[in-house]
Design a protein around this motif. Sequence first.
Motif, short mmCIF file in Angstrom:
data_model
loop_
_atom_site.label_atom_id
_atom_site.label_comp_id
_atom_site.label_asym_id
_atom_site.label_seq_id
_atom_site.Cartn_x
_atom_site.Cartn_y
_atom_site.Cartn_z
N ARG A 172 112.41 74.52 117.97
CA ARG A 172 111.06 74.90 117.57
C ARG A 172 110.51 73.86 116.57
O ARG A 172 111.27 73.07 116.01
N PRO A 173 109.20 73.87 116.34
CA PRO A 173 108.62 72.91 115.40
C PRO A 173 109.20 73.05 114.00
O PRO A 173 109.58 74.15 113.58
N ASN A 174 109.29 71.92 113.31
CA ASN A 174 109.60 71.87 111.89
C ASN A 174 111.08 72.02 111.52
O ASN A 174 111.42 72.11 110.35
N VAL A 175 111.96 72.04 112.50
CA VAL A 175 113.39 72.14 112.17
C VAL A 175 113.98 70.78 111.76
O VAL A 175 115.05 70.72 111.15
N GLY A 176 113.28 69.69 112.13
CA GLY A 176 113.76 68.36 111.74
C GLY A 176 114.13 67.46 112.91
O GLY A 176 114.83 66.46 112.73
N LYS A 177 113.62 67.77 114.10
CA LYS A 177 113.96 66.98 115.28
C LYS A 177 113.55 65.52 115.13
O LYS A 177 114.33 64.61 115.41
N SER A 178 112.31 65.30 114.69
CA SER A 178 111.82 63.92 114.60
C SER A 178 112.55 63.15 113.50
O SER A 178 112.75 61.93 113.62
N THR A 179 112.95 63.85 112.47
CA THR A 179 113.71 63.20 111.39
C THR A 179 115.04 62.68 111.94
O THR A 179 115.45 61.55 111.65
N ASN B 3 120.31 72.22 110.97
CA ASN B 3 119.82 71.13 110.11
C ASN B 3 119.42 71.66 108.72
O ASN B 3 119.32 72.86 108.52
N LYS B 4 119.18 70.75 107.82
CA LYS B 4 118.79 71.06 106.43
C LYS B 4 119.94 71.75 105.71
O LYS B 4 119.72 72.61 104.86
N GLU C 228 122.12 70.45 103.70
CA GLU C 228 122.68 69.53 102.68
C GLU C 228 123.11 70.25 101.40
O GLU C 228 123.86 69.71 100.61
N SER D 240 122.44 67.29 108.02
CA SER D 240 121.20 67.02 107.31
C SER D 240 120.61 65.74 107.87
O SER D 240 121.12 64.65 107.59
N ALA D 241 119.59 65.89 108.70
CA ALA D 241 118.95 64.72 109.30
C ALA D 241 118.34 63.84 108.22
O ALA D 241 118.39 62.62 108.29
N GLU D 242 117.79 64.49 107.21
CA GLU D 242 117.11 63.75 106.15
C GLU D 242 118.09 62.97 105.29
O GLU D 242 117.81 61.84 104.90
P1 GDP Z 1 110.20 68.59 113.86
O1 GDP Z 1 108.91 69.31 113.91
O2 GDP Z 1 111.31 69.45 114.41
O3 GDP Z 1 110.17 67.25 114.50
O4 GDP Z 1 110.57 68.39 112.32
P2 GDP Z 1 110.35 67.10 111.39
O5 GDP Z 1 111.38 66.05 111.66
O6 GDP Z 1 108.94 66.70 111.45
O7 GDP Z 1 110.71 67.73 109.95
C1 GDP Z 1 110.05 68.88 109.47
C2 GDP Z 1 110.20 68.94 107.96
O8 GDP Z 1 111.57 69.17 107.63
C3 GDP Z 1 109.80 67.65 107.25
O9 GDP Z 1 109.17 67.99 106.06
C4 GDP Z 1 111.14 66.98 107.00
O10 GDP Z 1 111.10 66.13 105.87
C5 GDP Z 1 112.03 68.17 106.75
N1 GDP Z 1 113.45 67.88 107.04
C6 GDP Z 1 113.96 67.26 108.12
N2 GDP Z 1 115.30 67.16 108.04
C7 GDP Z 1 115.65 67.72 106.86
C8 GDP Z 1 116.90 67.92 106.19
O11 GDP Z 1 117.98 67.53 106.65
N3 GDP Z 1 116.85 68.59 105.01
C9 GDP Z 1 115.69 69.03 104.46
N4 GDP Z 1 115.76 69.67 103.30
N5 GDP Z 1 114.50 68.84 105.04
C10 GDP Z 1 114.47 68.20 106.24
#
Ligand code: GDP
Length: 163
Positions: free
Chosen positions: A10-17, A119-120, A122, A145-147
Amino acid sequence: PLPLVAIVGRPNVGKSTLFNRLVGKRLALVDDRPGVTRDRREGEGRLGDLTFRIVDTAGLESAAEGSLEARMRQQTEAAIDEADVVLFMTDARAGVTADDIRFADLVRRAHRPVILLANKAESRAGVAGSYEAYSLGLGDPLPVSAEHGEGLGELYDALRPFF
Ligand code: GDP
Ligand code: MG
């Protein structure tokens, strides 16, 4: 040909990161046809000595026909269909949501190999939250933790059998 890995969730889980971390600058925007493929980012991913094609599903930035929901489902289904392995991503901090369950059902129906990423994760709270993803029925969640680039060694181990 290189194995194809699809990042789904789903959106915002961190896929693009995660996509950005694995692809770095080796981005290939391949297709400019209107519709499904416009939202799709594909690149050459690397993790250790593994090289693969990787698809980031999600980009909902561009306007197109159909409801957001329908387009997301279509795009996700197409990516899953082609993938040798699916990285299904959840947000360990948010817990399992109704959207996670819907996306997980799509993946399950496709009968493709899945690596479940929480994800997330950390922080200690993040690691604890990752256990909830067991309930999706997609196997053992891998806290990452993708970030912050954590859990990538475990992701490597999980991907290795597909090469
Ligand atoms: P997508 O919509 O699944 O592609 O998600 P994004 O990659 O755009 O990330 C959504 C938000 O989650 C952004 O604000 C990222 O900085 C944050 N995010 C991504 N990976 C992590 C992580 O490993 N830890 C934390 N705390 N935030 C993360
Ligand atoms: Mg994204």
